[in-house]
Enzyme design. Structure first.
Site, PDB file in Angstrom:
ATOM      1  N   ARG A 111     -62.776  -8.669  39.652  1.00 47.68           N
ATOM      2  CA  ARG A 111     -63.310  -9.740  38.986  1.00 47.68           C
ATOM      3  C   ARG A 111     -62.289 -11.195  39.591  1.00 47.68           C
ATOM      4  O   ARG A 111     -61.415 -10.805  40.255  1.00 47.68           O
ATOM      5  CB  ARG A 111     -63.047  -9.884  37.444  1.00 47.68           C
ATOM      6  CG  ARG A 111     -61.731  -9.676  36.847  1.00 47.68           C
ATOM      7  CD  ARG A 111     -61.636  -9.539  35.338  1.00 47.68           C
ATOM      8  NE  ARG A 111     -60.389  -9.575  34.915  1.00 47.68           N
ATOM      9  CZ  ARG A 111     -60.025  -9.590  33.583  1.00 47.68           C
ATOM     10  NH1 ARG A 111     -61.180  -9.586  33.095  1.00 47.68           N
ATOM     11  NH2 ARG A 111     -58.756  -9.311  33.501  1.00 47.68           N
ATOM     12  N   ASN A 149     -62.972 -17.935  32.301  1.00 43.79           N
ATOM     13  CA  ASN A 149     -62.162 -17.129  31.665  1.00 43.79           C
ATOM     14  C   ASN A 149     -60.699 -16.953  32.267  1.00 43.79           C
ATOM     15  O   ASN A 149     -60.621 -16.889  33.484  1.00 43.79           O
ATOM     16  CB  ASN A 149     -62.802 -15.721  31.392  1.00 43.79           C
ATOM     17  CG  ASN A 149     -61.952 -14.813  30.481  1.00 43.79           C
ATOM     18  OD1 ASN A 149     -62.028 -15.145  29.388  1.00 43.79           O
ATOM     19  ND2 ASN A 149     -61.122 -13.805  30.904  1.00 43.79           N
ATOM     20  N   GLU A 150     -59.545 -17.274  31.539  1.00 43.06           N
ATOM     21  CA  GLU A 150     -58.098 -17.179  31.830  1.00 43.06           C
ATOM     22  C   GLU A 150     -58.090 -17.544  33.417  1.00 43.06           C
ATOM     23  O   GLU A 150     -57.692 -17.051  34.365  1.00 43.06           O
ATOM     24  CB  GLU A 150     -57.779 -15.721  31.755  1.00 43.06           C
ATOM     25  CG  GLU A 150     -57.551 -15.233  30.340  1.00 43.06           C
ATOM     26  CD  GLU A 150     -57.099 -13.805  30.243  1.00 43.06           C
ATOM     27  OE1 GLU A 150     -57.103 -13.196  31.123  1.00 43.06           O
ATOM     28  OE2 GLU A 150     -56.606 -13.556  29.061  1.00 43.06           O
ATOM     29  N   GLU A 306     -57.814 -13.862  22.338  1.00 42.15           N
ATOM     30  CA  GLU A 306     -57.981 -12.416  22.397  1.00 42.15           C
ATOM     31  C   GLU A 306     -56.522 -12.110  22.182  1.00 42.15           C
ATOM     32  O   GLU A 306     -55.574 -12.525  22.382  1.00 42.15           O
ATOM     33  CB  GLU A 306     -58.167 -12.196  24.163  1.00 42.15           C
ATOM     34  CG  GLU A 306     -59.373 -12.576  24.912  1.00 42.15           C
ATOM     35  CD  GLU A 306     -59.509 -12.228  26.166  1.00 42.15           C
ATOM     36  OE1 GLU A 306     -58.460 -11.424  26.479  1.00 42.15           O
ATOM     37  OE2 GLU A 306     -60.216 -12.643  26.910  1.00 42.15           O
ATOM     38  N   GLU A 354     -61.939  -1.391  32.159  1.00 49.90           N
ATOM     39  CA  GLU A 354     -61.071  -1.509  30.779  1.00 49.90           C
ATOM     40  C   GLU A 354     -61.525  -0.603  29.836  1.00 49.90           C
ATOM     41  O   GLU A 354     -61.412  -0.622  28.686  1.00 49.90           O
ATOM     42  CB  GLU A 354     -61.153  -2.909  30.465  1.00 49.90           C
ATOM     43  CG  GLU A 354     -60.448  -3.771  31.366  1.00 49.90           C
ATOM     44  CD  GLU A 354     -60.177  -5.357  30.984  1.00 49.90           C
ATOM     45  OE1 GLU A 354     -59.150  -5.607  30.852  1.00 49.90           O
ATOM     46  OE2 GLU A 354     -61.435  -5.973  30.748  1.00 49.90           O
ATOM     47  N   LYS A 355     -61.842   0.727  30.121  1.00 49.73           N
ATOM     48  CA  LYS A 355     -62.320   1.535  29.126  1.00 49.73           C
ATOM     49  C   LYS A 355     -61.035   2.291  28.271  1.00 49.73           C
ATOM     50  O   LYS A 355     -61.514   2.760  27.097  1.00 49.73           O
ATOM     51  CB  LYS A 355     -63.285   2.623  29.773  1.00 49.73           C
ATOM     52  CG  LYS A 355     -62.694   3.512  30.909  1.00 49.73           C
ATOM     53  CD  LYS A 355     -63.564   4.490  31.582  1.00 49.73           C
ATOM     54  CE  LYS A 355     -62.995   5.076  32.741  1.00 49.73           C
ATOM     55  NZ  LYS A 355     -63.072   4.388  33.841  1.00 49.73           N
ATOM     56  N   HIS A 357     -58.701   0.389  27.480  1.00 51.41           N
ATOM     57  CA  HIS A 357     -58.197  -0.675  26.611  1.00 51.41           C
ATOM     58  C   HIS A 357     -58.627  -0.761  25.183  1.00 51.41           C
ATOM     59  O   HIS A 357     -59.802  -0.286  25.105  1.00 51.41           O
ATOM     60  CB  HIS A 357     -58.441  -2.151  27.150  1.00 51.41           C
ATOM     61  CG  HIS A 357     -57.983  -3.281  26.664  1.00 51.41           C
ATOM     62  ND1 HIS A 357     -58.138  -3.724  25.531  1.00 51.41           N
ATOM     63  CD2 HIS A 357     -56.963  -3.952  27.115  1.00 51.41           C
ATOM     64  CE1 HIS A 357     -57.542  -4.930  25.141  1.00 51.41           C
ATOM     65  NE2 HIS A 357     -56.635  -5.186  26.342  1.00 51.41           N
TER      66      HIS A 357
HETATM   67  C1  GLA Z   1     -57.766 -10.552  29.581  1.00 49.33           C
HETATM   68  C2  GLA Z   1     -59.198 -10.795  29.783  1.00 49.33           C
HETATM   69  C3  GLA Z   1     -59.938  -9.807  29.086  1.00 49.33           C
HETATM   70  C4  GLA Z   1     -59.379  -8.548  29.187  1.00 49.33           C
HETATM   71  C5  GLA Z   1     -58.022  -8.553  28.688  1.00 49.33           C
HETATM   72  C6  GLA Z   1     -57.274  -7.059  28.611  1.00 49.33           C
HETATM   73  O1  GLA Z   1     -57.196 -11.594  28.411  1.00 49.33           O
HETATM   74  O2  GLA Z   1     -59.864 -12.429  29.362  1.00 49.33           O
HETATM   75  O3  GLA Z   1     -61.195 -10.047  29.923  1.00 49.33           O
HETATM   76  O4  GLA Z   1     -59.530  -8.193  30.694  1.00 49.33           O
HETATM   77  O5  GLA Z   1     -57.114  -9.503  29.266  1.00 49.33           O
HETATM   78  O6  GLA Z   1     -56.152  -7.234  28.099  1.00 49.33           O
END
Ligand code: GLA
Length: 688
Positions: A111, A149-150, A306, A354-355, A357
């Site tokens: 990503r 995102n981030e 988050e 991220e399965k 997580h």
């Molecule tokens: C970030 C991303 C999420 C996810 C989390 C996992 O904060 O924004 O999409 O990947 O990390 O900790």
């Protein structure tokens, strides 16, 4: 613009229904209702499904999801989905992929595979944003836009040719003439003088250190370039949906983006934070990040966008959060100004990166500890309406600036330092002492703060020096620490003894640096041998320390006093007898200077002095805290007390804990225990 916050905290998380068959969606909303979920973030990584081919959109599934959420009373923070470009984009436009400092073009298949300066990425992101805004801007579930995102999480700097061209445009706008750039960058050294902006490149991998000011400008440019991506999307959203607030999720103390510059453009500050459950100091670090978020929004409520319900899958070994820790850290955010507690993610993925997580609905379903803790928190938050919108009053300001962060971690300096650690230690010392801390860039009015701490502000601008001086004159107790006032914003040394303008504030000047050989370098670094000619620590004598002595680490320097009182001095070593801690009376306040770095107990001794001289009264809410970090924060009328330590503590304050309904006084807070205490209603009675 429509206000986002009301009298109930937001509670929810990232919702990625595209990972699941539709049959699961009904169960999702049913469980959301049970957990008290009222806000979800949708579509963050859905670009390839929303636009499977360039210009061809498929919205059916998102239409259904938004309608379903709306029918079940769940509001939506709708993503613009631009953080993960689809495979067709990089296949057709490979130049949109980012390039590392070593010249490696990254491949798709993960990503954030885009260069922030890529015109085709920008165009494609803008087009998708507009289409989404026009389609969903009037959907009754949508209460906020979530841009990208981030920003910078994986690719904070791109060194490709498009980035180089954008960097040159940025430099031309900043310096106007190449002569001004040469002067600012000090290019006379190492034969770097430029004849034209066309010769300039990003600081790609070089033979020796790159030009420091070029590197700093590239950090600034890269942060600005990501901000420009955000602003392009935001402008479209504003134009189409002027009423809907816009956010993008920050990442705590993130080195890659100067959030002071971003914050003024973000309607709602939101943050993603993943404290490591295996780190005993994690709650101290997260307290700092929460204070930063509140400060970025100048005290306005923010959202914890988050956090993980339990383990993440990003570390070499991923400890779960022990029972109660997710709740304790959620209340920490609320206490420090958040009006919403959200998670990544709603349902734990069965496939993909991220399965492993954790998520609000775990792999094992709802007969699980995590689900029960989620349900409990969701239900409790409903009783905390009183806290919504309430302000947090801080007694101390802590100066924190990205320019100094970037500059003090460059190569070619007297020693290696971790700026984040330097700032975090002082935040911890103030917090442990029971103070609440605002962060500040340091160039604004600081005069309202009884205590102002300036840790290692390596790059000190005239505006910062003036604001720090004004605070002291107006009555604050100001403490400045080593490596402050060394250079200006172009990294040009402030000549005539370090500290620059702050010399007159502090009444001292610095002649020479003596970093200690045992200096903190990077975690895992091997300590120097005991035979080294430079000692790893140095004793510091002063009556304010326990037993009259403290231990200096990492740093020492020769301090010349013009008019300050010497509070403590180096004892032994090459600087034997030289000042280590000084105090100058400045106007109505005081200006302290610390020429070394200390452990927590010795920092606490200094903070106690600052508290005492500023006349602050700090009340401890508990009867003792031998087992670690117990934080207490007053937000509005509610005093939050959170036990992050390993031993139980007993509260010794009047009032009622709204979470348990019981009296606060005598209440036991187990590890990870939380109390939200409001004063007892005192009946007005006439004195007799
Ligand atoms: C970030 C991303 C999420 C996810 C989390 C996992 O904060 O924004 O999409 O990947 O990390 O900790």
């Amino acid at each position: 613009m429509r206000p986002l916050f009301s009298d109930t905290p937001w509670f929810g998380g990232d919702y990625n229904p595209e990972q699941w068959p539709e049959a699961v969606w009904d169960e999702d909303v049913e469980l959301m209702r049970r957990a008290g979920v009222n806000l979800v973030t949708v579509g963050v990584f859905a670009w390839s499904l929303l636009e499977p081919e360039e210009g061809r959109y498929e919205f059916g599934w998102l239409d259904s999801v938004l309608d379903l959420l709306h029918d079940n009373g769940v509001k939506v923070d709708l993503a613009t989905a631009t953080a993960a470009p689809p495979p067709w984009l990089s296949r057709r436009y490979p130049e949109s992929l980012p390039v590392t400092v070593d010249g490696v073009r990254l491949s798709p298949g993960s990503r954030q595979g885009y260069c922030p300066s890529s015109p085709v990425y920008r165009r494609s992101a803008a087009r998708l944003t507009r289409v989404l805004a026009e389609r969903y801007g009037s959907h009754p579930a949508v209460v906020m836009w979530h841009v990208n995102n981030e920003y910078g999480c994986h690719v904070a700097r791109c060194y490709c040719d498009e980035s180089a061209a954008a960097f040159r445009r940025w430099l031309t706008a900043k310096y106007d003439t190449i002569g001004a750039l040469n002067e600012a960058w000090g290019t006379a050294f190492w034969s770097q003088s430029y004849s034209s902006f066309d010769e300039i490149l990003p600081p790609r991998a070089t033979a020796a250190y790159p030009n420091p000011t070029q590197s700093l400008d590239f950090e600034r440019f890269s942060s600005d370039e990501m901000l420009a991506c955000f602003l392009e999307e935001k402008a479209i959203l504003r134009e189409v949906t002027p009423d809907i607030p816009v956010t993008t999720n920050f990442m705590g103390l993130f080195r890659g983006a100067d959030y002071w510059r971003w914050a003024e453009h973000v309607d709602v500050i939101s943050d993603d934070l993943y404290p490591d459950p295996a780190d005993p100091d994690a709650a101290r670090g997260s307290a700092l990040a929460r204070d930063l978020m509140r400060s970025l929004g100048r005290g306005r409520p923010w959202i914890l966008m988050e956090q993980s319900p339990s383990a993440v899958n990003t570390r070499p070994s991923n400890a779960p959060k022990p029972p109660g820790q997710m709740r304790a850290l959620s209340y920490q955010a609320l206490a420090r100004g958040a009006d919403g507690i959200l998670f990544f993610q709603w349902r734990q993925s069965a496939s993909g990166a991220e399965k492993f997580h954790s998520a609000m609905v775990p792999h094992a379903g709802t007969d699980t500890r995590i689900w029960r803790e989620i349900e409990q928190l969701g239900s409790e938050l409903k009783s905390l309406g009183e806290v919504m919108g309430a302000r947090v009053q801080a007694q101390a300001a802590l100066v924190f600036d990205w320019d100094s962060w970037w500059a003090i971690e460059q190569q070619g300096l007297p020693a290696t330092s971790s700026y984040r650690a330097l700032v975090a230690r002082w935040h911890a010392a103030l917090t442990e002492a029971g103070l609440t801390v605002d962060l500040t860039r340091g160039d604004e009015d600081l005069t309202g703060y009884p205590i102002v701490i300036v840790p290692s502000l390596f790059v000190t601008t005239d505006a910062q020096a003036a604001a720090i001086d004004a605070a002291a004159r107006a009555g604050s107790s100001v403490l400045v620490t080593d490596q402050t006032g060394i250079v200006d914003e172009n990294l040009r040394v402030r000549l005539g003894g370090y500290l620059g303008e702050l010399q007159s504030t502090l009444g001292v000047w610095i002649e020479e640096f003596w970093p200690l050989a045992g200096a903190w370098v990077r975690p895992g670094a091997i300590p120097v041998s005991p035979e080294s000619t430079v000692p790893p620590t140095v004793s510091v004598c002063g009556s304010l320390f326990a037993d009259g002595s403290a231990t200096g680490v990492e740093w020492s320097e020769t301090v010349h006093v013009r008019q300050a009182e010497v509070v403590a001095a180096f004892d032994g070593g090459p600087l034997d007898g030289w000042p280590a801690l000084t105090r100058n009376v400045r106007g109505n306040g005081s200006a302290w200077y610390l020429a070394t770095r200390l452990g927590q107990d010795d920092m606490a001794a200094i903070v106690r002095q600052l508290i005492a001289e500023s006349g602050l009264e700090v009340r401890r809410p508990d009867s003792g805290r031998d087992g670690g970090f117990v934080e207490s924060v007053q937000r509005g009328d509610t005093l939050f007390v959170i036990n992050h330590g390993t031993a139980a503590v007993t509260l010794a304050i009047p009032g009622t804990d709204v979470l348990s309904g019981g009296a606060a006084s005598g209440m036991t807070l187990e590890p990870n225990g939380v109390a939200a205490v409001v004063a007892e209603v005192v009946q007005a009675s006439s004195a007799s």
